[in-house]
Scaffold this motif. Structure first.
Motif, short mmCIF file in Angstrom:
data_model
loop_
_atom_site.label_atom_id
_atom_site.label_comp_id
_atom_site.label_asym_id
_atom_site.label_seq_id
_atom_site.Cartn_x
_atom_site.Cartn_y
_atom_site.Cartn_z
N VAL A 56 0.85 -1.18 0.00
CA VAL A 56 0.00 0.00 0.00
C VAL A 56 0.89 1.23 0.00
N LEU A 57 0.72 2.07 -0.99
CA LEU A 57 1.45 3.33 -1.10
C LEU A 57 0.43 4.45 -0.89
N VAL A 58 0.66 5.27 0.14
CA VAL A 58 -0.25 6.37 0.43
C VAL A 58 0.50 7.68 0.20
N LYS A 59 0.00 8.48 -0.72
CA LYS A 59 0.56 9.80 -0.97
C LYS A 59 -0.27 10.80 -0.18
N VAL A 60 0.37 11.49 0.77
CA VAL A 60 -0.32 12.46 1.61
C VAL A 60 0.04 13.86 1.13
N VAL A 61 -0.98 14.66 0.84
CA VAL A 61 -0.78 16.04 0.41
C VAL A 61 -1.40 16.94 1.48
N ASN A 62 -0.57 17.81 2.09
CA ASN A 62 -1.01 18.68 3.16
C ASN A 62 -1.46 20.02 2.58
N HIS A 63 -2.77 20.31 2.68
CA HIS A 63 -3.32 21.57 2.19
C HIS A 63 -3.67 22.53 3.33
N VAL A 64 -3.23 22.25 4.55
CA VAL A 64 -3.47 23.16 5.67
C VAL A 64 -2.21 23.98 5.92
N ASN A 65 -2.35 25.04 6.70
CA ASN A 65 -1.24 25.96 6.91
C ASN A 65 -0.34 25.59 8.08
N TYR A 66 -0.39 24.36 8.53
CA TYR A 66 0.47 23.91 9.62
C TYR A 66 0.83 22.45 9.39
N ASN A 67 1.87 21.99 10.08
CA ASN A 67 2.31 20.60 9.94
C ASN A 67 1.31 19.66 10.61
N VAL A 68 1.14 18.49 10.02
CA VAL A 68 0.25 17.48 10.59
C VAL A 68 0.98 16.16 10.66
N THR A 69 0.48 15.28 11.53
CA THR A 69 1.01 13.93 11.66
C THR A 69 -0.12 12.95 11.40
N ILE A 70 0.14 11.98 10.55
CA ILE A 70 -0.85 10.94 10.26
C ILE A 70 -0.45 9.70 11.04
N HIS A 71 -1.38 9.15 11.82
CA HIS A 71 -1.12 7.94 12.60
C HIS A 71 -1.84 6.77 11.95
N TRP A 72 -1.14 5.65 11.81
CA TRP A 72 -1.74 4.46 11.19
C TRP A 72 -2.02 3.44 12.24
#
Length: 72
Positions: A56-72
Motif C-alpha cells: 500500500v502506497l499512500v501519498k499524503v498532500v497537506n493543504h493546511v497551513n500547519y504541519n500534521v502527523t498521520i497515525h496508522w
C-alpha cells in the motif's frame, strides 16, 4: 472510501496507491463549530483495508497551513 479502481495485482497480492488530501473543514459537535484537519474531507479519516502481503502506497498532500502527523 478510497478509490481503488487503479489497483493492480502482482503475484496474487495487490498494490494500491491511495491519495490522502489533508484539508481544513468546519465540523459542528454539540452546538460548537470548529475548523479541523480532515483526510479527504472526513473525520476520522477513511479506513484502509489491506491483507498480509499487500503493498500500500499512500501519498499524503497537506493543504493546511500547519504541519500534521498521520497515525496508522
Amino acid at each position: 472510501m478510497w478509490d481503488l479502481s487503479n489497483a493492480s495485482v502482482f503475484r496474487g497480492y495487490s498494490t494500491e496507491t491511495l491519495l490522502a488530501k489533508v484539508v481544513e473543514k468546519n465540523f459542528t459537535r454539540l452546538c460548537s463549530t470548529k475548523s479541523i484537519a480532515t483526510v479527504n474531507g472526513q473525520f476520522p479519516g477513511p479506513t484502509l483495508y489491506a491483507r498480509e502481503g499487500d503493498n500500500v502506497l499512500v501519498k499524503v498532500v497537506n493543504h493546511v497551513n500547519y504541519n500534521v502527523t498521520i497515525h496508522w
